[in-house]
Design an enzyme around this catalytic site. Structure first.
Site, PDB file in Angstrom:
ATOM      1  N   ASP A   1     -18.108   6.179  -0.757  1.00 38.80           N
ATOM      2  CA  ASP A   1     -16.776   6.127  -0.140  1.00 38.80           C
ATOM      3  C   ASP A   1     -16.566   7.454   0.594  1.00 38.80           C
ATOM      4  O   ASP A   1     -17.388   8.384   0.467  1.00 38.80           O
ATOM      5  CB  ASP A   1     -15.729   5.926  -1.256  1.00 38.80           C
ATOM      6  CG  ASP A   1     -14.333   5.586  -0.737  1.00 38.80           C
ATOM      7  OD1 ASP A   1     -14.161   5.413   0.491  1.00 38.80           O
ATOM      8  OD2 ASP A   1     -13.405   5.513  -1.564  1.00 38.80           O
TER       9      ASP A   1
ATOM     10  N   CYS B   1     -16.639   0.537   0.686  1.00 35.84           N
ATOM     11  CA  CYS B   1     -15.393  -0.232   0.861  1.00 35.84           C
ATOM     12  C   CYS B   1     -14.909  -0.203   2.304  1.00 35.84           C
ATOM     13  O   CYS B   1     -14.139  -1.067   2.708  1.00 35.84           O
ATOM     14  CB  CYS B   1     -14.324   0.308  -0.074  1.00 35.84           C
ATOM     15  SG  CYS B   1     -14.098   2.088   0.091  1.00 35.84           S
TER      16      CYS B   1
ATOM     17  N   ARG C   1     -13.152  -9.496   1.271  1.00 38.16           N
ATOM     18  CA  ARG C   1     -11.732  -9.152   1.067  1.00 38.16           C
ATOM     19  C   ARG C   1     -10.860 -10.374   1.390  1.00 38.16           C
ATOM     20  O   ARG C   1      -9.903 -10.664   0.675  1.00 38.16           O
ATOM     21  CB  ARG C   1     -11.316  -7.967   1.963  1.00 38.16           C
ATOM     22  CG  ARG C   1     -11.848  -6.610   1.546  1.00 38.16           C
ATOM     23  CD  ARG C   1     -11.366  -6.159   0.176  1.00 38.16           C
ATOM     24  NE  ARG C   1      -9.930  -6.082   0.062  1.00 38.16           N
ATOM     25  CZ  ARG C   1      -9.177  -5.044   0.442  1.00 38.16           C
ATOM     26  NH1 ARG C   1      -9.756  -3.971   0.948  1.00 38.16           N
ATOM     27  NH2 ARG C   1      -7.861  -5.050   0.291  1.00 38.16           N
TER      28      ARG C   1
ATOM     29  N   ARG D   1       0.892  -1.167   0.000  1.00 39.23           N
ATOM     30  CA  ARG D   1       0.000   0.000   0.000  1.00 39.23           C
ATOM     31  C   ARG D   1       0.918   1.201   0.000  1.00 39.23           C
ATOM     32  O   ARG D   1       1.651   1.436   0.968  1.00 39.23           O
ATOM     33  CB  ARG D   1      -0.915   0.000   1.224  1.00 39.23           C
ATOM     34  CG  ARG D   1      -1.667   1.303   1.386  1.00 39.23           C
ATOM     35  CD  ARG D   1      -2.766   1.218   2.405  1.00 39.23           C
ATOM     36  NE  ARG D   1      -3.861   0.413   1.897  1.00 39.23           N
ATOM     37  CZ  ARG D   1      -5.069   0.343   2.471  1.00 39.23           C
ATOM     38  NH1 ARG D   1      -5.314   1.023   3.571  1.00 39.23           N
ATOM     39  NH2 ARG D   1      -6.023  -0.398   1.945  1.00 39.23           N
TER      40      ARG D   1
ATOM     41  N   HIS E   1      -7.413   0.907  -6.401  1.00 44.30           N
ATOM     42  CA  HIS E   1      -7.510  -0.110  -5.344  1.00 44.30           C
ATOM     43  C   HIS E   1      -8.079  -1.394  -5.966  1.00 44.30           C
ATOM     44  O   HIS E   1      -9.225  -1.770  -5.723  1.00 44.30           O
ATOM     45  CB  HIS E   1      -8.435   0.413  -4.243  1.00 44.30           C
ATOM     46  CG  HIS E   1      -8.291  -0.294  -2.924  1.00 44.30           C
ATOM     47  ND1 HIS E   1      -7.447  -1.369  -2.721  1.00 44.30           N
ATOM     48  CD2 HIS E   1      -8.900  -0.070  -1.725  1.00 44.30           C
ATOM     49  CE1 HIS E   1      -7.536  -1.775  -1.462  1.00 44.30           C
ATOM     50  NE2 HIS E   1      -8.406  -0.997  -0.836  1.00 44.30           N
TER      51      HIS E   1
ATOM     52  N   GLN F   1      -9.716  -4.359  -3.915  1.00 46.71           N
ATOM     53  CA  GLN F   1     -11.021  -4.006  -3.358  1.00 46.71           C
ATOM     54  C   GLN F   1     -12.127  -4.266  -4.385  1.00 46.71           C
ATOM     55  O   GLN F   1     -13.172  -4.834  -4.063  1.00 46.71           O
ATOM     56  CB  GLN F   1     -11.024  -2.519  -2.954  1.00 46.71           C
ATOM     57  CG  GLN F   1     -12.369  -2.009  -2.465  1.00 46.71           C
ATOM     58  CD  GLN F   1     -12.786  -2.623  -1.143  1.00 46.71           C
ATOM     59  OE1 GLN F   1     -12.041  -2.565  -0.181  1.00 46.71           O
ATOM     60  NE2 GLN F   1     -13.962  -3.210  -1.085  1.00 46.71           N
TER      61      GLN F   1
HETATM   62  N1   CP Z   1     -11.191  -0.973   2.162  1.00 44.59           N
HETATM   63  C1   CP Z   1      -9.916  -0.971   2.630  1.00 44.59           C
HETATM   64  O1   CP Z   1      -8.945  -1.052   1.897  1.00 44.59           O
HETATM   65  O2   CP Z   1      -9.825  -0.914   3.987  1.00 44.59           O
HETATM   66  P1   CP Z   1      -8.472  -0.682   4.789  1.00 44.59           P
HETATM   67  O3   CP Z   1      -8.017   0.725   4.521  1.00 44.59           O
HETATM   68  O4   CP Z   1      -8.848  -0.880   6.225  1.00 44.59           O
HETATM   69  O5   CP Z   1      -7.461  -1.677   4.333  1.00 44.59           O
END
Ligand code: CP
Length: 339
Positions: A229, A270, A298, A104, A131, A134
């Site tokens: 979101d 998400c 996930r 990330r 992402h 996701q």
């Molecule tokens: N949706 C998502 O990626 O959550 P996190 O930021 O908790 O990983």
């Protein structure tokens, strides 16, 4: 063996993405019966995080463990990524010691840099642009919660709110798969032209459609799924007053807006959510919300993705080869060191 990274769903065909989802569904079914196959026995995953995470971190770590492997959490400031060591050197060293890297990163360019130098698969766990893990999970969730018998290609997905990295990924996977995607946001916060161009190119092949509008009521009128979101993220705190004014109340996913949608329409997010900001408690906790099924998915999606990318690359030596090496080393130890 060809090295495949998972940086952007645009790097994969519709058939490949659907294959990945089918594999994920098989692994989920096995998991629900307590039979997750240990397909990644002894494999290692390096997880680099430049930003905090709940779902991405936990899902990848648990997925790796349940598949028989191991995950290392490398949090900000704990490795030399791009600071005391070049990105290329970090990527090459991790590639020598682990079987797959998930990251990330604050900047998409960092992700591309890791992928350029890594010799094991690199998985994008979110950047400032997209992402992808996701949204594979999101499509799986849609398939599970859509009206019975409705083909994937007939699904209509409406994203209400800021043009986030999740919005870009969702726009691209939906149009790649031939679905209809609508983005409803005030003009200033609508998906940029560059994203829309990619979606239109997808549509030319897939038969999907794209609509961008500032009318949230019109946007949800025929939606099967309403997705929202956060309206602001870390680093955008100074913009909160301006953003609140632009989005509230018209773009909040609340019961008034939900009543404008078909009665079968489901709500997705998400997460993390700012409750009672982009969506109300009443909606997020209603039977119309699938947010926790989505979050659980996930875990299943990371399993599917890890197996898809890593399993074909693992060495699976024969029992006789393992016995040969074990015996040879034991003989050495016994003759030299064990008295
Ligand atoms: N949706 C998502 O990626 O959550 P996190 O930021 O908790 O990983």
């Amino acid at each position: 063996m060809e090295l495949k990274h998972f940086i952007d769903t645009q790097d994969f065909s519709k058939e490949e993405l659907l294959d990945l989802i089918s594999l994920t569904r098989m692994i989920k079914e096995a998991d629900k019966q307590g039979c997750t196959p240990r397909l990644l026995q002894d494999a290692s995953l390096a997880m680099i995080f430049e930003e905090p995470s709940t779902r991405t971190r936990v899902s990848f770590e648990v997925a790796m463990s349940e598949l028989g492997g191991h995950a290392l959490y490398l949090k900000p400031g704990e490795i030399h990524l791009g600071a005391r060591e070049s990105l290329g050197d970090t990527a090459q060293v991790l590639s020598r010691m682990t079987d797959v890297i998930m990251a990330r990163t604050l900047k998409h360019e960092t992700m591309l840099g890791l992928a350029k130098y890594a010799t094991v698969p690199v998985i994008n766990g979110l950047t400032d642009y997209n992402h992808p893990t996701q949204v594979v999970c999101d499509v799986l969730t849609m398939l599970e919660h859509k009206e019975a018998g409705k083909p994937l290609e007939q699904l209509k997905v409406t994203f209400v709110g800021d043009a986030t990295n999740v919005c870009s990924s969702l726009m691209h996977i939906c149009t790649r798969l031939g679905m209809s995607f609508t983005h409803a946001a005030p003009k200033k916060y609508q998906a940029p032209e560059a994203w829309q161009k990619i979606a239109r190119e997808n549509n030319a092949v897939s038969g999907g459609s794209l609509r961008v509008t500032d009318d949230p009521v019109e946007a949800v009128k025929d939606a099967d799924f309403i997705y929202t979101d956060l309206w602001w993220w870390v680093g955008q705190e100074a913009e909160i007053p301006e953003r609140s004014k632009a989005f509230m109340p018209a773009y909040q996913v609340n019961m008034d807006l939900l009543k404008k949608a078909p009665s079968h329409a489901k709500v997705m997010h998400c997460l993390p959510a700012s409750r009672n900001v982009e969506a109300t408690d009443e909606v997020l906790d209603s039977p119309r919300s699938v947010i926790f099924d989505q979050a659980e998915n996930r875990l299943h999606t990371e399993k599917g993705l890890l197996v898809w990318l890593v399993y074909p690359r693992l060495k699976r030596p024969s029992g006789s080869l393992k016995a040969y090496h074990s015996g040879r080393i034991q003989d050495f130890l016994e003759t030299r060191w064990v008295k």
